[in-house]
Design a protein around this motif. Structure first.
Motif, mmCIF file in Angstrom:
data_model
loop_
_atom_site.group_PDB
_atom_site.id
_atom_site.type_symbol
_atom_site.label_atom_id
_atom_site.label_comp_id
_atom_site.label_asym_id
_atom_site.label_seq_id
_atom_site.Cartn_x
_atom_site.Cartn_y
_atom_site.Cartn_z
ATOM 1 N N ALA A 269 0.806 -1.150 0.000
ATOM 2 C CA ALA A 269 -0.051 -0.113 0.120
ATOM 3 C C ALA A 269 0.860 1.235 -0.099
ATOM 4 O O ALA A 269 0.627 2.253 -0.762
ATOM 5 C CB ALA A 269 -0.821 0.058 1.101
ATOM 6 N N ILE A 270 1.821 1.184 0.705
ATOM 7 C CA ILE A 270 2.685 2.328 0.687
ATOM 8 C C ILE A 270 3.371 2.588 -0.481
ATOM 9 O O ILE A 270 3.747 3.710 -0.952
ATOM 10 C CB ILE A 270 4.005 2.314 1.893
ATOM 11 C CG1 ILE A 270 3.239 2.227 3.326
ATOM 12 C CG2 ILE A 270 5.030 3.321 1.978
ATOM 13 C CD1 ILE A 270 4.015 1.758 4.372
ATOM 14 N N GLU A 271 3.857 1.785 -1.207
ATOM 15 C CA GLU A 271 4.515 1.840 -2.214
ATOM 16 C C GLU A 271 3.545 2.170 -3.218
ATOM 17 O O GLU A 271 4.100 3.054 -4.125
ATOM 18 C CB GLU A 271 5.395 0.528 -2.809
ATOM 19 C CG GLU A 271 6.432 -0.153 -1.813
ATOM 20 C CD GLU A 271 7.584 1.272 -1.774
ATOM 21 O OE1 GLU A 271 7.903 1.748 -2.655
ATOM 22 O OE2 GLU A 271 7.894 1.197 -0.856
ATOM 23 N N ALA A 272 2.684 1.759 -3.401
ATOM 24 C CA ALA A 272 1.548 2.244 -4.412
ATOM 25 C C ALA A 272 1.376 3.760 -4.287
ATOM 26 O O ALA A 272 1.429 4.456 -5.157
ATOM 27 C CB ALA A 272 0.249 1.633 -4.195
ATOM 28 N N MET A 274 3.417 5.952 -2.843
ATOM 29 C CA MET A 274 4.622 6.716 -3.247
ATOM 30 C C MET A 274 4.923 6.676 -4.841
ATOM 31 O O MET A 274 5.009 7.722 -5.280
ATOM 32 C CB MET A 274 5.699 5.802 -2.692
ATOM 33 C CG MET A 274 6.181 5.940 -1.289
ATOM 34 S SD MET A 274 6.101 7.552 -0.626
ATOM 35 C CE MET A 274 7.663 8.162 -1.104
ATOM 36 N N LEU A 275 4.112 5.807 -5.490
ATOM 37 C CA LEU A 275 3.920 5.681 -6.992
ATOM 38 C C LEU A 275 2.986 6.511 -7.560
ATOM 39 O O LEU A 275 2.734 6.849 -8.820
ATOM 40 C CB LEU A 275 4.173 4.359 -7.292
ATOM 41 C CG LEU A 275 5.364 3.549 -7.503
ATOM 42 C CD1 LEU A 275 5.007 2.094 -7.509
ATOM 43 C CD2 LEU A 275 6.492 3.858 -8.312
ATOM 44 N N GLY A 276 2.086 6.770 -6.749
ATOM 45 C CA GLY A 276 0.937 7.581 -7.261
ATOM 46 C C GLY A 276 -0.215 6.728 -8.083
ATOM 47 O O GLY A 276 -0.879 7.183 -8.791
ATOM 48 N N ILE A 277 -0.144 5.432 -7.647
ATOM 49 C CA ILE A 277 -0.737 4.431 -8.289
ATOM 50 C C ILE A 277 -1.986 3.942 -7.272
ATOM 51 O O ILE A 277 -1.679 3.509 -6.402
ATOM 52 C CB ILE A 277 -0.082 3.384 -9.011
ATOM 53 C CG1 ILE A 277 0.901 4.065 -9.959
ATOM 54 C CG2 ILE A 277 -1.130 2.207 -9.623
ATOM 55 C CD1 ILE A 277 1.847 2.972 -10.487
ATOM 56 N N GLN A 338 -5.369 -3.586 -10.014
ATOM 57 C CA GLN A 338 -4.500 -2.476 -9.159
ATOM 58 C C GLN A 338 -3.103 -2.903 -8.837
ATOM 59 O O GLN A 338 -1.919 -2.362 -8.984
ATOM 60 C CB GLN A 338 -5.130 -2.328 -7.738
ATOM 61 C CG GLN A 338 -6.509 -1.343 -8.208
ATOM 62 C CD GLN A 338 -7.204 -1.228 -6.836
ATOM 63 O OE1 GLN A 338 -6.785 -1.768 -5.752
ATOM 64 N NE2 GLN A 338 -8.302 -0.580 -6.742
ATOM 65 N N GLY A 339 -3.026 -4.328 -8.372
ATOM 66 C CA GLY A 339 -1.759 -4.791 -8.202
ATOM 67 C C GLY A 339 -0.823 -4.667 -9.347
ATOM 68 O O GLY A 339 0.503 -4.446 -9.120
ATOM 69 N N PHE A 340 -1.217 -5.418 -10.651
ATOM 70 C CA PHE A 340 -0.341 -5.295 -11.681
ATOM 71 C C PHE A 340 0.009 -3.924 -12.142
ATOM 72 O O PHE A 340 1.123 -3.542 -12.720
ATOM 73 C CB PHE A 340 -1.028 -5.977 -12.822
ATOM 74 C CG PHE A 340 -0.971 -7.429 -12.709
ATOM 75 C CD1 PHE A 340 0.203 -7.888 -13.426
ATOM 76 C CD2 PHE A 340 -1.526 -8.171 -11.981
ATOM 77 C CE1 PHE A 340 0.575 -9.427 -13.316
ATOM 78 C CE2 PHE A 340 -1.331 -9.599 -11.732
ATOM 79 C CZ PHE A 340 -0.531 -10.271 -12.688
ATOM 80 N N GLU A 341 -1.066 -2.898 -12.017
ATOM 81 C CA GLU A 341 -0.744 -1.237 -12.167
ATOM 82 C C GLU A 341 0.497 -0.901 -11.372
ATOM 83 O O GLU A 341 1.493 -0.158 -11.849
ATOM 84 C CB GLU A 341 -1.752 -0.517 -12.111
ATOM 85 C CG GLU A 341 -3.029 -0.588 -13.144
ATOM 86 C CD GLU A 341 -2.663 -0.136 -14.496
ATOM 87 O OE1 GLU A 341 -2.306 1.345 -14.579
ATOM 88 O OE2 GLU A 341 -1.864 -0.694 -15.300
ATOM 89 N N VAL A 342 0.507 -1.243 -10.107
ATOM 90 C CA VAL A 342 1.357 -0.941 -9.263
ATOM 91 C C VAL A 342 2.940 -1.627 -9.570
ATOM 92 O O VAL A 342 3.905 -1.000 -9.595
ATOM 93 C CB VAL A 342 1.183 -1.300 -7.773
ATOM 94 C CG1 VAL A 342 2.430 -0.864 -6.707
ATOM 95 C CG2 VAL A 342 0.136 -0.511 -7.350
ATOM 96 N N MET A 343 2.674 -2.857 -10.004
ATOM 97 C CA MET A 343 4.180 -3.328 -10.800
ATOM 98 C C MET A 343 4.526 -2.936 -12.013
ATOM 99 O O MET A 343 5.778 -2.747 -11.952
ATOM 100 C CB MET A 343 3.663 -4.982 -10.798
ATOM 101 C CG MET A 343 3.763 -5.827 -9.523
ATOM 102 S SD MET A 343 3.751 -7.588 -10.056
ATOM 103 C CE MET A 343 2.125 -7.752 -10.362
#
Length: 472
Positions: A269-272, A274-277, A338-343
């Motif tokens: 959740a934090i990395e998402a 930080m990436l603005g995704i 959502q998960g694949f968008e973050v990756m």
């Protein structure tokens, strides 16, 4: 004595099972545990696999018993323990030897550890392993971050010990340095969302329809025969059918409703963020676990508010059960999207070139979130790695029908006072994503009013400010 093909440090549950998996697949593995007695006990308990295991009492002995370049898997607690183990191991290793961190590490630590190694030091590989105790023993999903050269040295072993899906190995090099651990982090974030959505549907069936655990278990068992077929649906049916030996009650009814978490979902959740995704379903699942831990406060709140919706009951009919099935599938699709968008975002940000189709394929067996529709996800990303899953034709059609069921489930649950944070987040993400014109124009106007941040116009290029001084 013949040298080992690979080494392993840390003979806890995961490490011991992974070592046995390696041995059973025909590779010699040298093992070390800080407690020497545990190393010897592991060796004695290995039975027919003893001839493939080399027990070592010191790190120097471990290094000497592995053929060069020497790959050594660390199965120790994430964090400082990994740094301490690297420092202790380095004096006995040479350039081109490979330290492999197979724990649930924060990918930032993996990047840092690799960067800290000098030109004559061993290299470092971050390896995500999913599948729990059973997977480690009989075939996990393996997500590797490292150099092609280091992967080539360990690929035969990883291919042999990984889970297989229709003959394909569920192990792959997904990019350099922290890529493997990042993908494992997002895997766990999706896992959080998936588990939370299942729990929310269980709550609707239990509290909204008044069904007993065994009856709910039969529903999940039936769903596992259709599009929802997955490991998590399968085991949910099994845990709901289980009986507590001490009380004779359904096992789930004697379990405290407070869920633990080790951090990977929160990292996702934090990395998402930080990436603005947007990864709202993952964020909702993390928050739901935090709320679940407030056992005492929830008791006080329940006493303070009572049953505000005592008269509101859900209709138990086949149509609503079907809506729950279709709605849960739609929610899962949104969470995976959502998960694949973050990756994809992290891959671009870090220059990893993570192959999303390959990632979906290595999740089809061995890992916790393995499911039937990962084949479709892999197909959707073939040749279109940068496209949101919700835009893939196969998923557009599913969401057109499934979103109506998801909407019904969320609406009915809300009217009955039943919390569905992850399902609601998935629905709101879907609705927000498909809006050609949203409402952020008002937010931009507000920002310009109080902070003169400016805004873009629909009809002209450039940055503008509003006529706010003319407003009384």
């Amino acid at each position: 004595m013949q040298q080992a093909d690979i080494g392993l440090i840390g003979l806890g549950v995961m490490g011991a099972n992974l070592a046995l998996n390696i041995a059973e697949n025909g590779y010699r593995v040298a093992v070390f545990n800080r407690t020497v007695a545990k190393t010897h006990q592991f060796y004695e308990d290995a039975g027919d696999l003893k001839d493939k295991i080399v027990p070592c009492e010191t790190l120097e002995d471990l290094a000497k018993n592995i053929r060069a370049p020497r790959p050594i898997i660390l199965m120790v607690k994430a964090g400082e323990a990994v740094d301490e183990q690297i420092a202790a191991l380095k004096p006995f290793l040479a350039k081109d030897d490979i330290i492999i961190d197979a724990g649930n590490a924060n990918f930032h630590d993996t990047v840092r550890r690799l960067a800290a190694l000098g030109p004559n030091d061993p290299t470092f590989v971050g390896m995500g392993v999913s599948g729990g105790e059973e997977g480690a023993r009989h075939g996990p999903s393996i997500m590797v971050g490292g150099t092609p050269e280091s992967y080539a040295r360990i690929e035969p072993v990883l291919t042999a010990i990984s889970a297989k899906y229709k003959g394909e190995s569920c192990s792959a090099l997904l990019g350099p340095d922290g890529a493997g651990h990042f993908v494992k982090t997002i895997h766990n974030g999706i896992e959080y969302a998936d588990m939370q959505m299942i729990a929310e549907v269980y709550g609707i069936l239990r509290d909204g329809l008044g069904l007993a655990p065994d009856a709910i278990g039969r529903i999940f068992e039936k769903w596992n025969e259709g599009p929802l077929n997955s490991y998590l649906i399968e085991i949910t049916a099994k845990v709901l059918a289980a009986t507590d030996k001490d009380t004779g009650k359904p096992a789930v009814d004697v379990i405290l409703d407070s869920a633990g978490q080790k951090g990977t979902g929160r990292w996702a959740a934090i990395e998402a963020q930080m990436l603005g995704i947007p990864a709202t379903a993952i964020e909702a699942a993390v928050a739901a676990r935090s709320i679940s831990s407030l056992v005492g406060e929830r008791k006080l709140a329940a006493d303070a508010y009572g049953d505000l919706l005592a008269g509101r009951k859900l209709v138990h009919d086949a149509a609503f059960i079907d809506a729950l099935e279709d709605g849960l599938l739609a929610g899962k699709i949104a969470a995976y999207a959502q998960g694949f968008e973050v990756m994809a975002g992290a891959s671009k940000e870090n220059g990893w070139n993570v192959p999303l189709a390959t990632t979906a394929r290595i999740w089809r067996a061995g890992c916790i979130i393995r499911s039937q529709f990962l084949d479709e996800i892999a197909a959707a990303f073939e040749g279109s790695e940068g496209k949101n899953l919700l835009l893939a034709p196969a998923f557009v059609e599913r969401m057109k029908t499934g979103s109506a069921s998801l909407r019904k489930v969320v609406a009915e649950a809300a009217l009955a006072g039943l919390p569905t944070p992850a399902l609601s987040a998935a629905l709101n993400y879907f609705d927000g994503y498909r809006q050609q014109r949203g409402t952020a124009n008002v937010i931009q106007a507000q920002r310009d009013f109080f902070g003169a941040h400016g805004f873009k116009r629909l009809d002209q290029d450039g940055d503008f400010h509003g006529p706010w001084s003319d407003v009384d």
